[in-house]
Design a protein around this motif. Structure first.
Motif, short mmCIF file in Angstrom:
data_model
loop_
_atom_site.label_atom_id
_atom_site.label_comp_id
_atom_site.label_asym_id
_atom_site.label_seq_id
_atom_site.Cartn_x
_atom_site.Cartn_y
_atom_site.Cartn_z
N ASP A 98 35.32 85.02 2.11
CA ASP A 98 35.77 85.62 0.85
C ASP A 98 36.67 86.82 1.15
O ASP A 98 37.70 87.02 0.50
CB ASP A 98 34.58 86.08 -0.01
CG ASP A 98 33.83 84.92 -0.65
OD1 ASP A 98 34.36 83.78 -0.69
OD2 ASP A 98 32.68 85.15 -1.10
N VAL A 101 40.22 85.53 2.51
CA VAL A 101 41.19 85.06 1.51
C VAL A 101 41.60 86.17 0.54
O VAL A 101 42.70 86.10 -0.03
CB VAL A 101 40.70 83.81 0.75
CG1 VAL A 101 40.46 82.65 1.73
CG2 VAL A 101 39.47 84.08 -0.07
N PRO A 105 45.73 86.36 1.36
CA PRO A 105 45.74 85.14 0.53
C PRO A 105 46.78 84.09 0.96
O PRO A 105 46.68 82.94 0.53
CB PRO A 105 46.04 85.68 -0.88
CG PRO A 105 46.68 87.00 -0.67
CD PRO A 105 46.12 87.54 0.61
N TRP A 111 41.62 79.65 3.73
CA TRP A 111 41.24 78.80 2.60
C TRP A 111 40.58 77.52 3.09
O TRP A 111 39.58 77.06 2.52
CB TRP A 111 42.46 78.47 1.74
CG TRP A 111 43.01 79.64 1.02
CD1 TRP A 111 44.11 80.39 1.37
CD2 TRP A 111 42.50 80.24 -0.18
NE1 TRP A 111 44.31 81.40 0.46
CE2 TRP A 111 43.34 81.33 -0.51
CE3 TRP A 111 41.41 79.96 -1.00
CZ2 TRP A 111 43.13 82.13 -1.62
CZ3 TRP A 111 41.20 80.75 -2.12
CH2 TRP A 111 42.05 81.82 -2.42
N ASN A 112 41.14 76.93 4.15
CA ASN A 112 40.58 75.68 4.67
C ASN A 112 39.16 75.90 5.20
O ASN A 112 38.27 75.09 4.95
CB ASN A 112 41.48 75.10 5.77
CG ASN A 112 40.92 73.81 6.31
OD1 ASN A 112 40.78 72.84 5.58
ND2 ASN A 112 40.57 73.82 7.57
N ARG A 114 37.06 78.21 4.32
CA ARG A 114 36.15 78.44 3.20
C ARG A 114 35.86 77.12 2.47
O ARG A 114 34.73 76.88 2.04
CB ARG A 114 36.72 79.49 2.24
CG ARG A 114 35.65 80.01 1.28
CD ARG A 114 36.10 81.19 0.48
NE ARG A 114 36.92 80.75 -0.63
CZ ARG A 114 37.24 81.52 -1.67
NH1 ARG A 114 36.83 82.78 -1.71
NH2 ARG A 114 37.99 81.07 -2.64
N ALA A 115 36.86 76.26 2.37
CA ALA A 115 36.65 74.93 1.76
C ALA A 115 35.60 74.16 2.55
O ALA A 115 34.74 73.49 1.96
CB ALA A 115 37.97 74.15 1.72
N ASP A 130 39.65 75.33 -2.94
CA ASP A 130 40.14 75.96 -1.70
C ASP A 130 41.07 75.03 -0.92
O ASP A 130 42.05 75.48 -0.32
CB ASP A 130 38.97 76.42 -0.83
CG ASP A 130 38.29 77.66 -1.38
OD1 ASP A 130 38.81 78.27 -2.35
OD2 ASP A 130 37.22 78.03 -0.84
N HIS A 133 44.43 75.33 -2.43
CA HIS A 133 45.13 76.55 -1.96
C HIS A 133 45.69 76.33 -0.56
O HIS A 133 46.85 76.69 -0.29
CB HIS A 133 44.17 77.75 -1.92
CG HIS A 133 43.95 78.40 -3.24
ND1 HIS A 133 44.89 79.18 -3.87
CD2 HIS A 133 42.88 78.39 -4.06
CE1 HIS A 133 44.43 79.62 -5.02
NE2 HIS A 133 43.20 79.15 -5.16
N ALA A 134 44.88 75.77 0.33
CA ALA A 134 45.33 75.55 1.70
C ALA A 134 46.55 74.63 1.74
O ALA A 134 47.52 74.90 2.46
CB ALA A 134 44.19 74.96 2.54
#
Length: 194
Positions: A98, A101, A105, A111-112, A114-115, A130, A133-134
């Motif tokens: 968290d 990102v 950002p 993002w990947n 966290r996904a 997420d 976003h990636a």
């Protein structure tokens, strides 16, 4: 000044002025390729490579480029998140990610990662967000596309899963898992059409 510089450059190139070999002027070393240029070349190499092991090495180099955020703090938080994932402390990993990102950002791998943690925690909606976003930041992210394909398959969207795996193969043709998934899903979808 630019005109003078251009004029002198033209004279040097034409051979009208000789620069002494003993000149104290520093020689400009070749500029190292930018991260984007290195990634572009690695993706070209990955697409062309027909040896599975060699392709895996190229993919590893791509992951290496992706893992470099350009910030020592972000890289450290990514290492801590990986350690937490390995210890199955997903909440701790999520806390670090968290922060990643939020602070950076435009870092696709944050993002990947966290996904991936959301996926492991069965938070498929958050994982999909997420992944989106990636992929907006790095459309060639075969890891994020693989995650998307897995979620589509888990939720019963076989056609979407097949399309995601095909996108992976367009980027990384020698990825064995993607090849196997495309074959399996193609057979399943063909069988359902009968």
């Amino acid at each position: 000044m630019r005109i003078l510089q251009a004029f002198l450059t033209a004279l040097l190139l034409s051979g009208s002025i000789a620069v002494p070999a003993w000149s104290d002027e520093p020689v400009n070393p070749p500029v190292a390729a930018t991260k984007e240029a290195r990634l572009d070349q690695l993706f070209i190499d990955l697409k062309r490579e027909r040896n599975e092991k060699a392709a895996e090495r190229i993919a590893g180099r791509i992951w290496g480029e992706w893992s470099q955020s350009g910030s020592a703090s972000i890289d450290l938080m990514m290492q801590w998140s990986q350690k937490a994932i390995e210890n199955q402390k997903f909440d701790v990993a999520l806390d670090f990610l968290d922060q990643v990102v939020t602070l950076q950002p435009n870092y696709a791998e944050g993002w990947n990662r966290r996904a991936t943690v959301h996926f492991m925690m069965k938070n498929l909606g958050k994982s999909m967000s997420d992944i989106d976003h990636a992929l907006q930041l790095e459309p060639r992210h075969f890891g994020a596309l693989s995650g998307l394909a897995q979620i589509m398959a888990l939720t019963g969207h076989k056609q979407s899963a097949l399309e995601a795996w095909q996108k992976v193969l367009a980027i990384y043709p020698m990825m064995r898992n993607a090849q196997d998934q495309v074959a399996t899903l193609s057979e399943e979808l063909a069988g359902e059409g009968i």
